[in-house]
Design a protein around this motif. Structure first.
Motif, short mmCIF file in Angstrom:
data_model
loop_
_atom_site.label_atom_id
_atom_site.label_comp_id
_atom_site.label_asym_id
_atom_site.label_seq_id
_atom_site.Cartn_x
_atom_site.Cartn_y
_atom_site.Cartn_z
N SER A 51 0.89 -1.22 -0.05
CA SER A 51 0.09 -0.13 0.07
C SER A 51 0.71 0.98 -0.03
O SER A 51 2.14 1.20 0.48
CB SER A 51 -0.90 0.11 1.22
N MET A 52 0.53 2.25 -0.57
CA MET A 52 1.01 3.69 -0.40
C MET A 52 0.18 4.62 -0.23
O MET A 52 -1.11 4.75 -0.38
CB MET A 52 1.66 4.07 -1.82
N SER A 53 0.59 5.67 0.91
CA SER A 53 -0.15 6.51 1.36
C SER A 53 0.89 8.06 1.44
O SER A 53 2.01 7.97 0.81
CB SER A 53 -0.34 6.40 2.82
N ARG A 54 -0.15 8.95 1.59
CA ARG A 54 0.99 10.52 1.11
C ARG A 54 0.55 11.25 2.58
O ARG A 54 -0.49 11.34 3.29
CB ARG A 54 0.04 11.23 0.31
N PHE A 55 1.60 11.96 3.09
CA PHE A 55 1.43 12.87 4.14
C PHE A 55 0.56 13.97 4.02
O PHE A 55 0.53 14.41 2.62
CB PHE A 55 2.87 13.11 4.53
N SER A 56 -0.19 14.20 4.73
CA SER A 56 -1.03 15.61 4.55
C SER A 56 -0.03 16.96 4.81
O SER A 56 1.21 16.67 5.18
CB SER A 56 -2.25 15.64 5.51
N GLY A 57 -0.53 17.96 4.56
CA GLY A 57 0.08 19.09 4.68
C GLY A 57 0.74 19.39 5.97
O GLY A 57 1.72 19.83 6.31
N LYS A 58 -0.15 18.81 7.06
CA LYS A 58 0.44 18.77 8.37
C LYS A 58 1.55 17.76 8.90
O LYS A 58 2.25 17.66 9.82
CB LYS A 58 -0.75 18.76 9.53
N GLY A 59 1.72 16.91 7.99
CA GLY A 59 2.76 15.88 8.12
C GLY A 59 2.37 14.81 9.08
O GLY A 59 3.18 13.90 9.53
N SER A 60 0.97 14.75 9.62
CA SER A 60 0.71 13.67 10.42
C SER A 60 -0.42 12.78 10.18
O SER A 60 -0.56 11.73 10.56
CB SER A 60 0.03 14.41 11.89
N ILE A 61 -1.18 13.11 9.02
CA ILE A 61 -2.33 12.31 8.54
C ILE A 61 -1.86 12.00 7.28
O ILE A 61 -1.43 12.58 6.50
CB ILE A 61 -3.70 13.23 8.60
N GLN A 62 -2.16 10.71 7.01
CA GLN A 62 -1.88 9.89 5.69
C GLN A 62 -3.14 9.55 4.78
O GLN A 62 -4.35 9.38 5.49
CB GLN A 62 -0.94 8.67 5.91
N ALA A 63 -3.11 9.91 3.90
CA ALA A 63 -4.14 9.33 2.99
C ALA A 63 -3.82 8.38 1.75
O ALA A 63 -2.61 8.63 1.28
CB ALA A 63 -4.92 10.73 2.20
N PRO A 64 -4.72 7.37 1.58
CA PRO A 64 -4.19 6.51 0.50
C PRO A 64 -4.07 7.20 -0.96
O PRO A 64 -4.75 8.16 -1.28
CB PRO A 64 -5.50 5.40 0.41
N VAL A 65 -3.16 6.31 -1.64
CA VAL A 65 -2.87 7.03 -2.97
C VAL A 65 -3.22 6.11 -3.96
O VAL A 65 -2.84 4.78 -3.90
CB VAL A 65 -1.24 7.24 -2.95
#
Length: 209
Positions: free
Chosen positions: A1-15
């Protein structure tokens, strides 16, 4: 699986799809031996509108052991399609990403396991090959007498796609001091039938079965 850091660097979202230049991503590759049970959960959370909600019920929880390869990297260009380690190796060889690579044993320990753990720094073809070899070696020693395995919660199925509920359940489960012990016994209804796997849950000296 791959996820991306949000702008705050703490929440990840699937890519799903290509990367964006300058964004930070996490690629996770797991080999897991697991069993599933229904576990009691009681959480409160605030939804996107601001309403306070409660969920009380049982969720499918996966417990087991395994090996995880985790790459944290920044994309130096756009439109990279990285869906696994081969794509990661190609991007690293082309100089399109920068980051670090780690190998983690989950619920597997012992002297031989500790000796196998590599010291990795950057992401390169050589480090990816070393990570894969390490994962294969740990997998091969999973059933050795000198290896200690202790199944832990490694994932769950959320009853809702609401990200706030998912976060609340994840926080609830992963903060519990819980371990699981699978044992095998004969089918109590028919001793000649296949064996059953029974799972004992322990939480603060309380036995969940």
């Amino acid at each position: 699986s791959m996820s991306r850091f949000s702008g705050k660097g703490s929440i990840q979202a699937p890519v799903a799809g290509a990367t964006a230049k300058g964004e930070t991503y996490i690629l996770t590759v797991d080999y897991i031996k697991y069993f599933a049970t229904n576990f009691p959960v009681d959480v409160t959370y605030t939804d996107a509108i601001g309403n306070m909600n409660q969920y009380e019920g049982r969720v499918p929880v996966y417990s087991g052991v395994g090996v995880r390869i985790r790459a944290t990297f920044q994309s130096l260009t756009s439109d990279l399609n990285i869906s696994g380690l081969p794509g990661l190796a190609i991007a690293a060889d082309a100089g399109n990403i920068s980051g670090n690579l780690t190998v983690q044993s989950m619920g597997i320990s012992g002297k031989d396991i500790s000796l196998l753990m590599p010291f990795l720094s950057d992401i390169s073809i050589a480090s990816i090959q070393q990570a894969v070899q390490t994962a294969a070696s740990i997998k091969a020693k999973m059933y050795d007498v000198g290896t200690t395995v202790y199944p832990k919660i490694i994932g769950f199925e959320s009853p809702s796609s609401d990200p706030q509920m998912v976060k609340a359940i994840a926080k609830y489960l992963y903060e519990l001091d819980v371990y699981a012990t699978p044992t095998v016994s004969a089918n109590p209804q028919d001793p000649n039938d296949d064996a059953y796997i029974w799972v004992n849950w322990f939480h603060n000296m309380t036995d969940w079965q």
